[in-house]
Scaffold this motif. Structure first.
Motif, PDB file in Angstrom:
ATOM      1  N   GLN A  52       0.825  -1.219   0.000  1.00  0.00           N
ATOM      2  CA  GLN A  52       0.000   0.000   0.000  1.00  0.00           C
ATOM      3  C   GLN A  52       0.852   1.258   0.000  1.00  0.00           C
ATOM      4  O   GLN A  52       0.397   2.317  -0.444  1.00  0.00           O
ATOM      5  CB  GLN A  52      -0.945  -0.009   1.217  1.00  0.00           C
ATOM      6  CG  GLN A  52      -2.067  -1.026   1.103  1.00  0.00           C
ATOM      7  CD  GLN A  52      -2.872  -1.129   2.380  1.00  0.00           C
ATOM      8  OE1 GLN A  52      -2.477  -0.584   3.417  1.00  0.00           O
ATOM      9  NE2 GLN A  52      -4.003  -1.829   2.299  1.00  0.00           N
ATOM     10  N   ASN A  53       2.088   1.161   0.495  1.00  0.00           N
ATOM     11  CA  ASN A  53       2.983   2.326   0.552  1.00  0.00           C
ATOM     12  C   ASN A  53       3.865   2.457  -0.689  1.00  0.00           C
ATOM     13  O   ASN A  53       4.710   3.346  -0.775  1.00  0.00           O
ATOM     14  CB  ASN A  53       3.861   2.256   1.800  1.00  0.00           C
ATOM     15  CG  ASN A  53       3.039   2.340   3.078  1.00  0.00           C
ATOM     16  OD1 ASN A  53       2.018   3.006   3.104  1.00  0.00           O
ATOM     17  ND2 ASN A  53       3.486   1.651   4.123  1.00  0.00           N
ATOM     18  N   GLN A  54       3.741   1.488  -1.622  1.00  0.00           N
ATOM     19  CA  GLN A  54       4.543   1.520  -2.848  1.00  0.00           C
ATOM     20  C   GLN A  54       3.650   1.894  -4.029  1.00  0.00           C
ATOM     21  O   GLN A  54       2.419   1.784  -3.982  1.00  0.00           O
ATOM     22  CB  GLN A  54       5.184   0.144  -3.088  1.00  0.00           C
ATOM     23  CG  GLN A  54       5.968  -0.412  -1.906  1.00  0.00           C
ATOM     24  CD  GLN A  54       7.112   0.492  -1.483  1.00  0.00           C
ATOM     25  OE1 GLN A  54       7.854   0.997  -2.347  1.00  0.00           O
ATOM     26  NE2 GLN A  54       7.251   0.720  -0.184  1.00  0.00           N
ATOM     27  N   SER A  55       4.275   2.362  -5.093  1.00  0.00           N
ATOM     28  CA  SER A  55       3.519   2.738  -6.295  1.00  0.00           C
ATOM     29  C   SER A  55       2.924   1.509  -6.968  1.00  0.00           C
ATOM     30  O   SER A  55       1.911   1.577  -7.634  1.00  0.00           O
ATOM     31  CB  SER A  55       4.417   3.501  -7.269  1.00  0.00           C
ATOM     32  OG  SER A  55       5.561   2.720  -7.610  1.00  0.00           O
ATOM     33  N   SER A  58       4.940  -4.921  -4.888  1.00  0.00           N
ATOM     34  CA  SER A  58       6.262  -5.503  -5.178  1.00  0.00           C
ATOM     35  C   SER A  58       6.827  -6.182  -3.958  1.00  0.00           C
ATOM     36  O   SER A  58       6.371  -5.980  -2.845  1.00  0.00           O
ATOM     37  CB  SER A  58       7.227  -4.409  -5.645  1.00  0.00           C
ATOM     38  OG  SER A  58       7.403  -3.436  -4.635  1.00  0.00           O
ATOM     39  N   CYS A  59       7.830  -7.020  -4.161  1.00  0.00           N
ATOM     40  CA  CYS A  59       8.506  -7.746  -3.078  1.00  0.00           C
ATOM     41  C   CYS A  59       9.512  -6.802  -2.430  1.00  0.00           C
ATOM     42  O   CYS A  59      10.301  -6.142  -3.124  1.00  0.00           O
ATOM     43  CB  CYS A  59       9.199  -8.972  -3.665  1.00  0.00           C
ATOM     44  SG  CYS A  59      10.242  -9.825  -2.458  1.00  0.00           S
ATOM     45  N   PRO A  60       9.616  -6.712  -1.105  1.00  0.00           N
ATOM     46  CA  PRO A  60      10.572  -5.846  -0.424  1.00  0.00           C
ATOM     47  C   PRO A  60      12.016  -6.250  -0.688  1.00  0.00           C
ATOM     48  O   PRO A  60      12.940  -5.453  -0.513  1.00  0.00           O
ATOM     49  CB  PRO A  60      10.226  -6.017   1.047  1.00  0.00           C
ATOM     50  CG  PRO A  60       8.843  -6.534   1.070  1.00  0.00           C
ATOM     51  CD  PRO A  60       8.691  -7.359  -0.157  1.00  0.00           C
ATOM     52  N   VAL A  61      12.245  -7.516  -1.152  1.00  0.00           N
ATOM     53  CA  VAL A  61      13.617  -8.001  -1.342  1.00  0.00           C
ATOM     54  C   VAL A  61      14.039  -7.881  -2.805  1.00  0.00           C
ATOM     55  O   VAL A  61      15.067  -7.281  -3.158  1.00  0.00           O
ATOM     56  CB  VAL A  61      13.765  -9.437  -0.847  1.00  0.00           C
ATOM     57  CG1 VAL A  61      15.181  -9.964  -1.110  1.00  0.00           C
ATOM     58  CG2 VAL A  61      13.441  -9.524   0.643  1.00  0.00           C
TER      59      VAL A  61
END
Length: 472
Positions: A52-55, A58-61
């Protein structure tokens, strides 16, 4: 957001931390999800919050994300973990499996919750909620007078001093009246003292009507003789001299106006007295006649009550009672042979005369039995049936004698022969008045309590068209 910390593990180790750590919250996985690209695992909630905080999701890694369920081996490892409840610091001593943990914390009695009542900001343990509910000053309670909902901390003050519907005691009549209505009550209190407007006497309101009607000396009243209207205080003197007032003669009790009293001679007085005596004698004679008629009706009613007849209530449903209770019969569409009993209304030691008008089955019988057998006949060939029955074919069913029960005796009856049944607490006897055959048996109480058993005279009909009548 729910978090399961590593310090809650019962058996914490670096290996478990390495295998079970979410790459976002750095605590134990909760509902683990896997990235297909890099095969790293994350808490499902952590991954959703991160995305929700990304455009783009996606995977954080690896920044590439194609989600799939966590590996089964990881889930099995998690389910085997033993963990402490997160409310351990509040007193919960539970040690739980990972699979039970999240169900437990939803209802853990050591969980802190906010008081539900507006204005109260106290945090309480779930286990203490009921206790707090009984004392919370911000709980709304109903006023016993006005039913308005008031905070508990204000209720006592409201009920004692503020509520306009609270009841207070009238200082004069002791009645309890809502304080809002007290002024109206004071104005109409029956104990209030009023001054009579005519005689100026002090009178209670409750006595005012009686005072005006019977006591006030200034009230205008009408003379019962001449109809002149005077004040009550003057009427007393007036009544003593009014010629139209009726006075009772001391001898004949006749009411005579004062002006006619001088003409009421001894002869007239005695004539009236004689007439009164004659009228009273006539009334006394009429009363004697009424008493005699009443006595005859009572005797007739007593005779009707003492009549011997078949009961309309204590009987088998197939038996029909006709002719004012004197005849009992079976009249059915189908012919099923079995015992159907009907009680006979009668007093002990009084002979019952019975005649059979039709017999289709020679097992019809007369005798005595206990009440419950009337509705649920027993197998009388067996012992302890508490009955004494005499059949048309000569067979007797005698409870006291195993040897004679179900045996044929020198006794029997046919259509048209009159039978005489007599019973009391000591014996039962039956006589065929035509053949003079006679049987008598003492009643035994060996197998039951005499005080608990009441024996009834009964008739037993078995087959269609069986019919009997009471002769006396």
């Amino acid at each position: 957001m729910q978090v399961l910390r590593f310090d809650q593990l019962v058996n914490r180790s670096p290996q478990i931390e390495e295998l079970c750590k979410c790459m976002i919250c750095l605590e134990i996985f909760i509902d683990p999800m896997c990235c297909e690209s890099c095969e790293n695992h994350f808490c499902q909630t952590c991954l959703t919050t991160w995305s929700q905080n990304q455009s783009a999701r996606s995977c954080p890694v690896c920044n590439k994300l194609k989600e799939k369920q966590g590996q089964r081996i990881l889930k099995n490892m998690l389910n085997d973990l033993d963990v402490y409840c997160c409310y351990k610091q509040n007193g919960c001593l539970g040690i739980l499996k990972y699979s039970e943990y999240f169900f437990h914390i939803k209802s853990c009695q050591f969980k802190q919750v906010k008081c539900e009542y507006e204005g109260c900001n106290i945090d309480i343990l779930l286990k203490d909620k009921d206790q707090h509910d009984n004392t919370c000053p911000f709980k709304l309670l109903q006023c016993k007078w006005c039913q308005q909902e008031i905070w508990r901390k204000q209720l006592e003050q409201h009920e004692l001093n503020e509520c306009l519907q609270r009841k207070v005691q009238c200082g004069k009549c002791s009645s309890e009246v809502p304080i809002l209505m007290m002024q109206n009550h004071v104005d109409t209190c029956p104990e209030n003292i009023y001054k009579c407007q005519l005689c100026l006497s002090d009178i209670k309101l409750k006595d005012l009507e009686l005072h005006n009607k019977n006591e006030c000396p200034q009230v205008i009243i009408k003379c019962s003789g001449c109809q002149e209207q005077l004040k009550r205080i003057s009427m007393i003197l007036h009544m003593q001299s009014c010629q139209f007032v009726e006075i009772e003669c001391e001898n004949c009790q006749q009411q005579i106006q004062r002006k006619d009293l001088k003409d009421h001679t001894i002869a007239k007085c005695f004539k009236t007295l004689k007439q009164i005596i004659t009228d009273q004698q006539r009334q006394i004679k009429g009363l004697f006649t009424f008493c005699e008629e009443l006595s005859q009706q009572v005797n007739l009613l007593s005779q009707l009550q003492q009549q011997i007849k078949f009961s309309k209530h204590f009987k088998h449903k197939d038996i029909e009672v006709i002719k004012d209770g004197k005849i009992a019969q079976l009249n059915l569409n189908e012919n099923k042979k079995f015992d159907r009993l009907i009680a006979i209304k009668n007093s002990k030691n009084k002979p019952i005369e019975i005649e059979f008008l039709h017999i289709s089955d020679l097992n019809v019988c007369v005798g005595i039995t206990q009440r419950q057998n009337i509705f649920n006949p027993k197998d009388y060939s067996k012992h302890n049936h508490q009955s004494y029955l005499f059949c048309a074919n000569g067979i007797v069913y005698i409870d006291e004698n195993k040897e004679e029960n179900g045996k044929k005796k020198n006794f029997g009856f046919v259509i048209g022969q009159k039978l005489e049944l007599v019973y009391n607490d000591q014996f039962v006897s039956i006589k065929n008045c035509t053949t003079q055959q006679y049987l008598k048996y003492n009643i035994s109480y060996e197998y039951f309590d005499k005080d608990d058993i009441e024996l009834y005279p009964v008739l037993c009909l078995r087959s269609n068209f069986d019919k009997a009548r009471i002769v006396n």
